[in-house]
Design a protein around this motif. Structure first.
Motif, PDB file in Angstrom:
ATOM      1  N   ALA A  18     -46.216  19.569  61.038  1.00 43.21           N
ATOM      2  CA  ALA A  18     -45.715  20.662  61.174  1.00 43.21           C
ATOM      3  C   ALA A  18     -47.583  21.424  60.650  1.00 43.21           C
ATOM      4  O   ALA A  18     -47.011  21.693  59.150  1.00 43.21           O
ATOM      5  CB  ALA A  18     -44.946  21.780  61.134  1.00 43.21           C
ATOM      6  N   LEU A  19     -47.986  21.649  61.203  1.00 42.13           N
ATOM      7  CA  LEU A  19     -49.662  22.197  61.091  1.00 42.13           C
ATOM      8  C   LEU A  19     -49.280  23.599  60.876  1.00 42.13           C
ATOM      9  O   LEU A  19     -49.642  24.477  61.693  1.00 42.13           O
ATOM     10  CB  LEU A  19     -50.639  21.651  61.713  1.00 42.13           C
ATOM     11  N   HIS A  20     -49.446  24.441  59.966  1.00 43.56           N
ATOM     12  CA  HIS A  20     -49.141  26.018  59.571  1.00 43.56           C
ATOM     13  C   HIS A  20     -49.730  27.063  59.579  1.00 43.56           C
ATOM     14  O   HIS A  20     -50.748  26.240  58.500  1.00 43.56           O
ATOM     15  CB  HIS A  20     -48.211  26.451  58.852  1.00 43.56           C
ATOM     16  N   PHE A  38     -46.415  20.296  66.399  1.00 46.00           N
ATOM     17  CA  PHE A  38     -45.123  19.230  66.126  1.00 46.00           C
ATOM     18  C   PHE A  38     -45.244  18.028  66.215  1.00 46.00           C
ATOM     19  O   PHE A  38     -45.401  18.290  67.480  1.00 46.00           O
ATOM     20  CB  PHE A  38     -44.125  20.691  66.238  1.00 46.00           C
ATOM     21  N   SER A  39     -45.342  17.409  65.883  1.00 45.60           N
ATOM     22  CA  SER A  39     -45.138  15.882  66.035  1.00 45.60           C
ATOM     23  C   SER A  39     -44.283  15.232  65.209  1.00 45.60           C
ATOM     24  O   SER A  39     -44.096  15.547  64.527  1.00 45.60           O
ATOM     25  CB  SER A  39     -46.683  15.337  66.557  1.00 45.60           C
ATOM     26  N   GLY A  40     -43.462  13.832  66.574  1.00 52.08           N
ATOM     27  CA  GLY A  40     -42.992  13.155  65.428  1.00 52.08           C
ATOM     28  C   GLY A  40     -42.828  11.515  66.135  1.00 52.08           C
ATOM     29  O   GLY A  40     -43.412  11.628  67.131  1.00 52.08           O
ATOM     30  N   VAL A 121     -48.303  14.982  72.928  1.00 53.90           N
ATOM     31  CA  VAL A 121     -47.268  13.524  73.221  1.00 53.90           C
ATOM     32  C   VAL A 121     -47.707  12.942  73.984  1.00 53.90           C
ATOM     33  O   VAL A 121     -48.898  12.667  74.563  1.00 53.90           O
ATOM     34  CB  VAL A 121     -45.582  13.937  74.342  1.00 53.90           C
ATOM     35  N   GLY A 122     -47.295  11.218  74.092  1.00 50.29           N
ATOM     36  CA  GLY A 122     -47.693  10.567  75.308  1.00 50.29           C
ATOM     37  C   GLY A 122     -47.379  10.536  76.167  1.00 50.29           C
ATOM     38  O   GLY A 122     -46.010  11.877  76.678  1.00 50.29           O
ATOM     39  N   GLU A 123     -47.531   9.997  78.200  1.00 55.04           N
ATOM     40  CA  GLU A 123     -46.558  10.627  79.077  1.00 55.04           C
ATOM     41  C   GLU A 123     -45.231   9.749  79.161  1.00 55.04           C
ATOM     42  O   GLU A 123     -44.766  10.629  79.895  1.00 55.04           O
ATOM     43  CB  GLU A 123     -47.471   9.811  79.808  1.00 55.04           C
ATOM     44  N   ASP A 124     -45.000   9.326  78.359  1.00 52.78           N
ATOM     45  CA  ASP A 124     -43.305   8.908  78.414  1.00 52.78           C
ATOM     46  C   ASP A 124     -42.302  10.058  77.933  1.00 52.78           C
ATOM     47  O   ASP A 124     -41.424   9.918  77.648  1.00 52.78           O
ATOM     48  CB  ASP A 124     -42.578   7.689  77.618  1.00 52.78           C
TER      49      ASP A 124
END
Ligand SMILES: Nc1ncnc2c1ncn2[C@@H]1O[C@H](COP(=O)(O)OC(=O)[C@@H](N)Cc2c[nH]c3ccccc23)[C@@H](O)[C@H]1O
Length: 303
Positions: A18-20, A38-40, A121-124
């Motif tokens: 989370a880049l705040h 946000f990335s996961g 995100v990727g396309e999926d």
């Protein structure tokens, strides 16, 4: 079954970034236009980050609370129509678990709990992001403007294809080890995977995703790792047959990954630093998540 779902829920929490851009004590309501990205990612085995799992375990129970509230706002067919649910359950012999079905709601909680505005995100994951957007809008409509409606950030390589089956996406869980190039692969492994990459019987290098999916995927990877345009990499490959071209792309990928691999090796030797980064990140995330979760509970009448 329940244990399996819980393990899955925990496992999928490999990495949160989370880049705040605000202060650590940023207010839960984003009145300004600050971005929060946000990335996961799923872990699948690379769990050498010390007490990482310990650090994130407690967030999961926070995440599951919001997930429960959101799951009460989504109807069953909405989840049953998601591509990933359909694709995964078609492959399985049984009907699919409740955990797999509700997983996109838990992912929505991951994102909304930090009032994220942008999600790479990727396309999926685009359809899952549409669900997140619908949930944010639905919540705001019912309880008043609260969640930003997060946008997907898609790159030019939003769907890297499998090197063995260019009709499928490259996936960490592909049983064919030659299908997926891992960041930690040795140069020899990368060369071998590209050498065995499925193309076709035409030896010329062209970019034609519909007609020549295999070679076009390799061209797209080449363009992405070199930062050149597709036209430029095709132009530079003039006179090369696909067999030679695959090795040239393998070299470009090796070169791209080399500094990342060096950094991974360096970080692995500095566990104290990693633990500190995890602790700081965990504390920041907890603070944000706690405030948002409390506000949500007040809004829905739990507090
Ligand atoms: N072949 C491919 N080409 C292009 N992009 C790809 C390819 N394969 C994967 N991706 C993207 O990589 C990210 C992580 O993939 P995961 O399957 O681990 O990703 C997953 O399984 C998520 N459910 C993890 C997650 C949990 N909570 C989140 C909240 C926000 C974003 C992501 C998450 C994803 O963005 C995925 O779209």
């Amino acid at each position: 079954m329940a244990l399996h779902s819980m393990r899955k829920a925990r496992e999928r929490w490999s990495f949160i970034r989370a880049l705040h851009k605000g202060s650590a004590a940023a207010p839960a309501l984003q009145k300004d236009s600050k971005k929060r990205v946000f990335s996961g990612i799923q872990p699948t085995g690379i769990l050498h980050l010390g007490n990482y799992l310990g650090a994130i375990e407690s967030w999961v129970s926070e995440h599951t609370q919001l997930s429960w509230i959101l799951s009460c706002m989504v109807r069953l067919p909405r989840l049953q129509h998601l591509h990933q649910w359909k694709a995964k359950t078609t492959k399985q012999k049984h009907d699919g678990t409740v955990g797999l079905l509700t997983y996109p709601v838990l992912q929505a909680a991951d994102i909304l709990l930090y009032k994220s505005t942008h999600v790479p995100v990727g396309e999926d994951q685009v359809q899952h992001m549409e669900l997140v957007q619908d949930l944010a809008q639905g919540f705001n409509k019912k309880y008043g403007e609260f969640f930003p409606v997060p946008e997907s950030i898609l790159t030019s390589m939003k769907k890297v294809k499998s090197l063995r089956d260019p009709s499928a996406k490259m996936s960490k869980s592909d049983p064919d080890k030659l299908a997926t190039v891992r960041i930690t692969d040795s140069p020899e492994e990368i060369v071998q995977k590209f050498r065995k990459a499925v193309t076709d019987f035409t030896s010329e290098v062209t970019y034609d995703p519909a007609g020549r999916a295999g070679v076009s995927n390799i061209v797209a990877v080449h363009a992405a790792v070199t930062g050149l345009s597709v036209e430029e990499v095709v132009r530079r490959s003039a006179g090369m047959n696909t067999a030679r071209y695959k090795l040239a792309v393998a070299d470009a990928v090796i070169e791209k990954f080399a500094p990342i691999k060096r950094e991974i090796e360096k970080l692995k030797l500095d566990k104290d630093h990693l633990e500190k980064v995890l602790q700081i990140g965990s504390a920041k995330a907890k603070e944000l998540a706690y405030t948002v979760c409390q506000e949500v509970k007040k809004l829905v009448g739990f507090l």
